[in-house]
Design a protein around this motif. Sequence first.
Motif: not given
Lengths: 242, 113
Positions: A31-36, A115-116, A147, A151, B1-2, B5-6, B9-10, B12-13, B105
């Motif tokens: 599963r892709n970390l950016l999927e959500k 940061c984003h 950052c 996204f 340092m994003h 937030s990654l 997300s991880m 959460e999954i 990723m």
Amino acid sequence: MCTTCGCEDHSHAPRANGEATGRLRRVSLERNLLEKNDAFAARNRRHFQERGILALNLVSSPGSGKTSLLVATLERLAGSHPVAVVEGDQQTSRDADRIRAAGAPAIQINTGKGCHLDAHGVEHAILDLAPGEGSLVFIENVGNLVCPAPFDLGENHKVVILSVTEGEDKPLKYPDMFAAADLMLLNKVDLLPYVEFDEEACLGFAKRVNPNLEVIRTSARSGEGLQAWIDWILTRSAALAR
Amino acid sequence: MHEMSLMASMLEIIEEQARLDGFHQVTRVTLEIGRLAGVDPEAMRFAFDVGTQDSVAEGAELLIEETEGWARCPACGQEAPVLVFYEPCAACGQMPQEIVAGRTMTILSLDVE
């Protein structure tokens, strides 16, 4: 015969299938970390598309003059085009206050330690702002050249702003952002006589990272290049209208 | 340092998967990160140690598999590994090349009990 390894000895079979080593097992995910984030971005993009909205994600380091440039842009668009602004900063509503003072509806997202901006936060802001058909939506991201790059917010274009008071080698130092952008605004060009900034080298570096990157030279203070920037925006907005 | 937030997300999954799959403890997370994904593995490890506290993945090992970036040359069709976005084609010098791998990723698997 043992079905696990083909040997005649059955005594190790329970361990081989995992029963004897506790309940440790492996779950495959892929599963892709950016999927959500990407799912929210896709929703935002659909929202914009359905309304013929042009959404621009403005990215730069802190102090590039993003907000001043945006204020000058909004002043020139005032009255002729519907606009809405999403402001991202870690703290304070100072930027949104400046935008509202320029006559545009704005919502400030405070990211706190973040940061984003992310696509979910932008969705809430867009639902609150409710920009109408054919609007121009400006999303001013948190000042940060690293950052915000991965996204997706659902925007039509990322616009990167680089000012001449920064190093001309920034496109090489922060290639992800320059690779992701469609347009670079080279800002504060009125200061070129006073700073050591090699414009030609900068444009060479930017094109090396992203050969398709368009460039417009701007100054919020002198007004140079603002019409070209506004033409760039309106051409793309008109292409979305049906 | 994003990476923070990654990391969120991880988590959460992982927690979603824990509910679906009924596990209570993750002992290892295998993560694949492309070299062109804009993610620093060291920052990711730091974020993981901080972010997994009081979660099903507390104390788990983070295994990061870095994958190469690959580009395809639109002129001569050669595919080759690249270290950065803006490398010209090694065969014919053409730019830009199309990045075909190394930007993702992905959580590959979880070892759980």
